[in-house]
Design an enzyme around this catalytic site. Structure first.
Site, PDB file in Angstrom:
ATOM      1  N   ARG A  63     -41.953  65.571  69.782  1.00 26.69           N
ATOM      2  CA  ARG A  63     -42.677  66.659  68.957  1.00 26.69           C
ATOM      3  C   ARG A  63     -43.994  67.024  69.527  1.00 26.69           C
ATOM      4  O   ARG A  63     -44.828  67.502  68.852  1.00 26.69           O
ATOM      5  CB  ARG A  63     -42.642  66.595  67.708  1.00 26.69           C
ATOM      6  N   CYS A  78     -38.177  71.411  59.841  1.00 26.60           N
ATOM      7  CA  CYS A  78     -38.886  70.159  59.221  1.00 26.60           C
ATOM      8  C   CYS A  78     -40.333  70.119  59.030  1.00 26.60           C
ATOM      9  O   CYS A  78     -41.090  70.592  59.914  1.00 26.60           O
ATOM     10  CB  CYS A  78     -38.355  69.011  60.146  1.00 26.60           C
TER      11      CYS A  78
HETATM   12  N1  EPU Z   1     -30.861  62.859  55.091  1.00 27.07           N
HETATM   13  C1  EPU Z   1     -30.841  62.434  53.817  1.00 27.07           C
HETATM   14  N2  EPU Z   1     -31.286  63.417  52.954  1.00 27.07           N
HETATM   15  C2  EPU Z   1     -31.809  64.642  53.260  1.00 27.07           C
HETATM   16  C3  EPU Z   1     -32.064  64.911  54.448  1.00 27.07           C
HETATM   17  C4  EPU Z   1     -31.462  63.965  55.611  1.00 27.07           C
HETATM   18  O1  EPU Z   1     -30.223  61.479  53.408  1.00 27.07           O
HETATM   19  O2  EPU Z   1     -32.277  65.497  52.342  1.00 27.07           O
HETATM   20  C5  EPU Z   1     -30.050  61.989  55.920  1.00 27.07           C
HETATM   21  C6  EPU Z   1     -28.956  62.382  56.711  1.00 27.07           C
HETATM   22  O3  EPU Z   1     -28.067  62.279  56.006  1.00 27.07           O
HETATM   23  C7  EPU Z   1     -29.101  61.642  58.094  1.00 27.07           C
HETATM   24  C8  EPU Z   1     -30.335  61.436  58.114  1.00 27.07           C
HETATM   25  O4  EPU Z   1     -31.054  61.658  57.067  1.00 27.07           O
HETATM   26  O5  EPU Z   1     -28.299  60.193  58.104  1.00 27.07           O
HETATM   27  C9  EPU Z   1     -31.065  62.344  59.285  1.00 27.07           C
HETATM   28  O6  EPU Z   1     -30.884  63.480  59.112  1.00 27.07           O
HETATM   29  P1  EPU Z   1     -30.603  64.767  59.901  1.00 27.07           P
HETATM   30  O7  EPU Z   1     -29.282  64.747  60.785  1.00 27.07           O
HETATM   31  O8  EPU Z   1     -30.570  66.172  59.258  1.00 27.07           O
HETATM   32  O9  EPU Z   1     -31.904  64.766  61.099  1.00 27.07           O
HETATM   33  P2  EPU Z   1     -33.335  64.918  60.783  1.00 27.07           P
HETATM   34  O10 EPU Z   1     -33.985  63.721  61.380  1.00 27.07           O
HETATM   35  O11 EPU Z   1     -33.604  65.121  59.305  1.00 27.07           O
HETATM   36  C10 EPU Z   1     -33.808  66.140  62.889  1.00 27.07           C
HETATM   37  C11 EPU Z   1     -34.867  67.109  63.387  1.00 27.07           C
HETATM   38  C12 EPU Z   1     -34.436  68.471  63.090  1.00 27.07           C
HETATM   39  C13 EPU Z   1     -33.215  68.712  63.888  1.00 27.07           C
HETATM   40  C14 EPU Z   1     -31.963  67.678  63.397  1.00 27.07           C
HETATM   41  C15 EPU Z   1     -30.585  67.635  64.189  1.00 27.07           C
HETATM   42  C16 EPU Z   1     -37.048  65.901  63.064  1.00 27.07           C
HETATM   43  C17 EPU Z   1     -38.169  65.960  62.029  1.00 27.07           C
HETATM   44  N3  EPU Z   1     -36.153  66.788  62.565  1.00 27.07           N
HETATM   45  O12 EPU Z   1     -33.870  66.102  61.608  1.00 27.07           O
HETATM   46  O13 EPU Z   1     -35.270  69.222  63.770  1.00 27.07           O
HETATM   47  O14 EPU Z   1     -32.725  70.016  63.605  1.00 27.07           O
HETATM   48  O15 EPU Z   1     -32.506  66.236  63.572  1.00 27.07           O
HETATM   49  O16 EPU Z   1     -30.781  67.503  65.514  1.00 27.07           O
HETATM   50  O17 EPU Z   1     -36.988  65.382  64.083  1.00 27.07           O
HETATM   51  C18 EPU Z   1     -37.424  70.743  63.435  1.00 27.07           C
HETATM   52  O18 EPU Z   1     -37.976  70.174  64.265  1.00 27.07           O
HETATM   53  O19 EPU Z   1     -37.909  71.555  62.538  1.00 27.07           O
HETATM   54  C19 EPU Z   1     -35.962  70.119  63.050  1.00 27.07           C
HETATM   55  C20 EPU Z   1     -35.361  70.863  61.679  1.00 27.07           C
END
Ligand code: EPU
Length: 302
Positions: A165, A214
């Site tokens: 990031r 995020c």
């Molecule tokens: N999860 C929960 N509860 C929630 C949200 C997530 O339990 O409310 C769990 C999910 O079930 C999963 C894990 O957390 O097991 C990760 O969740 P997710 O797959 O949604 O990925 P993330 O790490 O939350 C990252 C990026 C996103 C990107 C997604 C998908 C960051 C901070 N976020 O989200 O990027 O879209 O992967 O590739 O690195 C952004 O940069 O603004 C953004 C949205």
């Protein structure tokens, strides 16, 4: 300087230029010609706006001119180079256009960024990505205007200390273009990969709500901020019209006429909870303009 509007002429609300729909007024100027870059240091401090998809702007707006790129910087060219293709793309190009052009041309790589709302310049600045890759995984060279310089320069990928990031270049660097050397792939396979990423997002993120994506960086790859805040019972917390999304706990959504002050208060509460209950200092992923210093202090001091 030839531009659609000169800095200082029109005050416009920034809220309508961000996906969160929050932000007070500023003087906005679109730079459409490369020749205008040489005069930029004379403007003094400026801020650069892409698609406004990762921004929380204070209710008072900002006093500095806000610059956007268009015209000369909205170009995309592809030329064959051996068994690859060389893609050169300007910072004003919408990332979605880049991805779809590459998939149609059968060029592999950019489909890993499917569903990321950004301009190419914004994506470079924050090394945007998904769980399957970051933009700097694809970049061979990047064209930048370094702070105080009048002439742009190209930096090789090895000269850019990109991390999760962040491109890692000095604050104030302006991202103008990049080159990618891409292998060929089957367009149907590339589309299937992009669709899978978009399906995951649609199922797990509040895509139709007003948000800045995020809010926090993931503290570690195996510790997503969304899961942490979910476990801490934060979904549905509200301050004013700002709510922790019931869909994904790392998204703050603006339910109506949300104000930056409310977003700040909610963020402070979330950081404090993560600190008190897990000893974790959550770091902002969204960029903030003229918001409270409380967002960067220790969670107990916010
Ligand atoms: N999860 C929960 N509860 C929630 C949200 C997530 O339990 O409310 C769990 C999910 O079930 C999963 C894990 O957390 O097991 C990760 O969740 P997710 O797959 O949604 O990925 P993330 O790490 O939350 C990252 C990026 C996103 C990107 C997604 C998908 C960051 C901070 N976020 O989200 O990027 O879209 O992967 O590739 O690195 C952004 O940069 O603004 C953004 C949205």
């Amino acid at each position: 300087m030839k531009s659609t509007a000169l800095p200082g002429t029109v005050l416009q609300p920034l809220a309508k230029m961000t996906t969160l729909r929050i932000g007070g007024p500023a003087r906005i100027c679109t730079i459409v010609e490369r020749a205008a870059l040489a005069a930029l240091p004379d403007l003094g401090p400026c801020r650069w706006l892409g698609r406004g998809a990762n921004l929380l702007i204070g209710d008072e707006g900002v006093s500095e001119p806000v610059l956007r790129l268009g015209g000369d910087f909205d170009a995309l060219a592809i030329e064959p180079l051996g068994d690859h293709a060389l893609l050169r793309v300007g910072a004003a190009v919408n990332l979605t256009r880049l991805i779809s052009t590459c998939m149609t041309a059968g060029l592999a790589g950019p489909e890993a960024l499917a569903g990321v709302p950004a301009s190419v310049g914004g994506a470079l600045c924050m090394n945007a990505g998904t769980s399957t890759g970051w933009i700097f995984d694809l970049v061979r060279r990047v064209e930048v205007l370094l702070p105080g310089q009048r002439e742009p320069c190209w930096l090789a990928r090895t000269e850019v200390p990109a991390v999760y990031r962040s491109a890692g270049l000095p604050a104030g660097t302006v991202y103008l273009a990049c080159e990618m050397l891409l292998p060929y792939g089957n367009p149907a396979v590339l589309r299937a990969r992009a669709n899978e990423l978009k399906r995951h997002k649609a199922a797990s993120q509040p895509l139709s709500a007003r948000s800045a994506g995020c809010t926090f960086k993931n503290p570690a790859p195996d510790l997503p901020a969304g899961r942490l805040l979910d476990e801490l019972g934060c979904k549905g917390l509200r301050v004013g019209a700002l709510e922790v999304s019931p869909v994904h706990a790392n998204f703050l959504v603006n339910l109506g006429e949300g104000r930056a002050a409310d977003a700040v208060e909610l963020i402070v509460q979330l950081r404090r909870r993560a600190w008190r209950e897990r000893g974790i200092v959550l770091e902002l992923e969204v960029e903030t303009w003229n918001c409270s210093d409380r967002l960067r202090s220790h969670p107990e001091d916010g």
